[in-house]
Design an enzyme around this catalytic site. Structure first.
Site, PDB file in Angstrom:
ATOM      1  N   HIS A 133       0.876  -1.186   0.000  1.00  0.00           N
ATOM      2  CA  HIS A 133       0.000   0.000   0.000  1.00  0.00           C
ATOM      3  C   HIS A 133       0.918   1.242   0.000  1.00  0.00           C
ATOM      4  O   HIS A 133       1.002   1.962   0.993  1.00  0.00           O
ATOM      5  CB  HIS A 133      -0.899  -0.038   1.242  1.00  0.00           C
ATOM      6  CG  HIS A 133      -2.050   0.907   1.205  1.00  0.00           C
ATOM      7  ND1 HIS A 133      -2.385   1.658   0.089  1.00  0.00           N
ATOM      8  CD2 HIS A 133      -2.966   1.246   2.164  1.00  0.00           C
ATOM      9  CE1 HIS A 133      -3.452   2.401   0.370  1.00  0.00           C
ATOM     10  NE2 HIS A 133      -3.819   2.172   1.613  1.00  0.00           N
ATOM     11  N   GLN A 136      -0.084   4.946   0.989  1.00  0.00           N
ATOM     12  CA  GLN A 136      -0.323   5.122   2.426  1.00  0.00           C
ATOM     13  C   GLN A 136       0.986   5.473   3.149  1.00  0.00           C
ATOM     14  O   GLN A 136       1.010   6.324   4.044  1.00  0.00           O
ATOM     15  CB  GLN A 136      -0.917   3.830   3.011  1.00  0.00           C
ATOM     16  CG  GLN A 136      -1.153   3.879   4.512  1.00  0.00           C
ATOM     17  CD  GLN A 136      -2.292   4.806   4.908  1.00  0.00           C
ATOM     18  OE1 GLN A 136      -3.362   4.735   4.346  1.00  0.00           O
ATOM     19  NE2 GLN A 136      -2.058   5.678   5.886  1.00  0.00           N
ATOM     20  N   CYS A 270      -3.499   3.426   9.594  1.00  0.00           N
ATOM     21  CA  CYS A 270      -3.892   3.800   8.229  1.00  0.00           C
ATOM     22  C   CYS A 270      -5.393   4.052   8.115  1.00  0.00           C
ATOM     23  O   CYS A 270      -5.826   4.767   7.209  1.00  0.00           O
ATOM     24  CB  CYS A 270      -3.458   2.721   7.247  1.00  0.00           C
ATOM     25  SG  CYS A 270      -4.036   1.066   7.714  1.00  0.00           S
ATOM     26  N   ARG A 315      -3.060  11.744   3.000  1.00  0.00           N
ATOM     27  CA  ARG A 315      -3.261  10.856   1.840  1.00  0.00           C
ATOM     28  C   ARG A 315      -3.477  11.702   0.586  1.00  0.00           C
ATOM     29  O   ARG A 315      -2.979  11.409  -0.480  1.00  0.00           O
ATOM     30  CB  ARG A 315      -4.498   9.948   2.042  1.00  0.00           C
ATOM     31  CG  ARG A 315      -4.418   8.950   3.180  1.00  0.00           C
ATOM     32  CD  ARG A 315      -3.316   7.941   3.028  1.00  0.00           C
ATOM     33  NE  ARG A 315      -3.310   7.277   1.741  1.00  0.00           N
ATOM     34  CZ  ARG A 315      -4.176   6.334   1.347  1.00  0.00           C
ATOM     35  NH1 ARG A 315      -5.100   5.901   2.167  1.00  0.00           N
ATOM     36  NH2 ARG A 315      -4.083   5.789   0.145  1.00  0.00           N
TER      37      ARG A 315
HETATM   38  N1  NVA Z   1      -4.645  -4.045   5.796  1.00  0.00           N
HETATM   39  C1  NVA Z   1      -5.815  -3.252   5.493  1.00  0.00           C
HETATM   40  C2  NVA Z   1      -5.394  -1.867   5.076  1.00  0.00           C
HETATM   41  C3  NVA Z   1      -6.544  -0.923   4.821  1.00  0.00           C
HETATM   42  C4  NVA Z   1      -6.088   0.436   4.394  1.00  0.00           C
HETATM   43  C5  NVA Z   1      -6.604  -3.932   4.394  1.00  0.00           C
HETATM   44  O1  NVA Z   1      -6.007  -4.401   3.434  1.00  0.00           O
HETATM   45  O2  NVA Z   1      -7.835  -4.014   4.522  1.00  0.00           O
HETATM   46  N1   CP Z   2      -6.168   3.855   4.487  1.00  0.00           N
HETATM   47  C1   CP Z   2      -6.897   3.551   3.409  1.00  0.00           C
HETATM   48  O1   CP Z   2      -6.405   3.099   2.377  1.00  0.00           O
HETATM   49  O2   CP Z   2      -8.222   3.819   3.533  1.00  0.00           O
HETATM   50  P1   CP Z   2      -9.384   3.414   2.506  1.00  0.00           P
HETATM   51  O3   CP Z   2      -9.484   1.908   2.527  1.00  0.00           O
HETATM   52  O4   CP Z   2     -10.615   4.108   3.034  1.00  0.00           O
HETATM   53  O5   CP Z   2      -9.004   3.902   1.142  1.00  0.00           O
END
Ligand code: NVA
Ligand code: CP
Length: 330
Positions: A133, A136, A270, A315
């Protein structure tokens, strides 16, 4: 720094100087936005936003950032497009690449976003995969830099499932930028050994360090940042909640752990987060397993040491920087 035409798929593809340059650009664009100065540098361009998983922050950050830069956006979700069911990623990439100037993709496998980028012919940005990610981490690092005035030498402890996108990306980001990274979890939740080796080799060049701890109290001593993420990620079955709670409950970020870290420590996440019963899943799982909160207590989440909403705002500024740096105008 010239990143024109580049993809943004994972931090492994970027040098520390390039990551630093993106943070600098984000900070500059944030200042412009706060001062009310127009920055429609990419007026007339069009971008596509593909979301195979749900999102609040990432989608809104891409949309607001694109509009601030003068661009138009088109949102695509699996239910309303042919992607995956009737059209392959390679074909989708070649179609969208002829209409759009850039493409954001959120989905499951990292392989998919890499394939999209290989065929699109325009910059592709990773809005989250199971493995990484990266946008992020830019937001997190801008937030750390704003709070502590630096990245190098900061001790960041990641509590919880470190095998997934957030643990992996924070480990690589910290190694690239010379932070001291600790993953704290039961051993089976540590990142993939091959990725750890890659991160170690990078850290050896930047002055960063990596540590892997199973004892929360030992891990957090002297930490500047206690970071956590939800225990069950998007795409995982509901059935894993029970085993996750059993394994990760001792790793919850609570007032006791913040105190053990020391007064300098801040809390980061996050988001979204299960810190109370004010969500359908938080309530259902909380009641089923007899818990008020999951990965972080409401007390820590709401405390003045919590930087979660600064991160969320950042973000937008950092995603704007990624688009401004990689897109061509004219
Ligand atoms: N580990 C989480 C991050 C969300 C921003 C997911 O993948 O759902
Ligand atoms: N932190 C993040 O990626 O949030 P969302 O899943 O809301 O995009």
């Amino acid at each position: 720094m010239d990143l024109k035409g580049r993809n943004f798929l994972k931090l492994l593809d970027f040098t520390p100087e390039e990551i630093g340059g993106l943070l600098e650009l984000a900070s500059h664009l944030k200042t412009r936005k706060k001062a009310g100065l127009s920055h429609r540098f990419l007026k007339g361009l069009n971008i596509a936003l593909i979301f195979e998983k749900t999102s609040t922050r990432t989608r809104c950050a891409f949309e607001v950032a694109a509009h601030d830069l003068g661009m138009q956006t088109t949102y695509l979700e699996p239910a309303s497009s042919q992607i995956g069911k009737k059209e392959s990623i390679a074909d989708t990439a070649r179609v969208l690449g002829r209409m759009f100037d850039g493409i954001e993709y959120r989905g499951y496998s990292q392989q998919t976003v890499e394939e999209l980028a290989a065929y699109a012919g325009v910059p592709v940005w990773n809005g989250l995969t199971d493995e990484f990610h990266p946008t992020q981490i830019l937001a997190d690092f801008l937030t750390i830099q704003e709070h502590f005035g630096r990245l190098k030498g900061i001790k960041l402890v990641y509590m919880g499932d470190a095998r997934f996108n957030m643990g992996n990306s924070l480990m690589i980001g910290c190694a690239k930028m010379g932070l001291h990274f600790t993953a704290c979890a039961p051993k089976e939740y540590f990142p993939d050994p091959a990725l750890i080796q890659t991160a170690k080799a990078i850290a050896a060049e930047t002055g960063g360090t990596l540590a892997f701890e199973t004892d929360p109290q030992a891990a957090v001593q002297g930490a500047d940042v206690l970071y956590t993420d939800i225990w069950v990620s998007m795409g995982e079955p509901e059935a894993v909640w029970e085993q996750r709670i059993q394994a990760l409950a001792p790793y919850q970020v609570n007032a006791e752990l913040m105190a053990a870290a020391g007064e300098q420590a801040v809390f980061m996440h996050c988001l979204p987060s299960f810190h109370d019963h004010k969500t359908a899943i938080g309530k259902e799982m909380g009641e089923r397993f007899g818990r008020d909160s999951m990965e972080v207590t409401d007390e820590v989440f709401e405390s003045d040491r919590s930087l979660v909403f600064e991160e969320a705002e950042n973000r937008m500024h950092t995603i704007k920087a990624v688009m401004a740096a990689t897109l061509h105008k004219g």
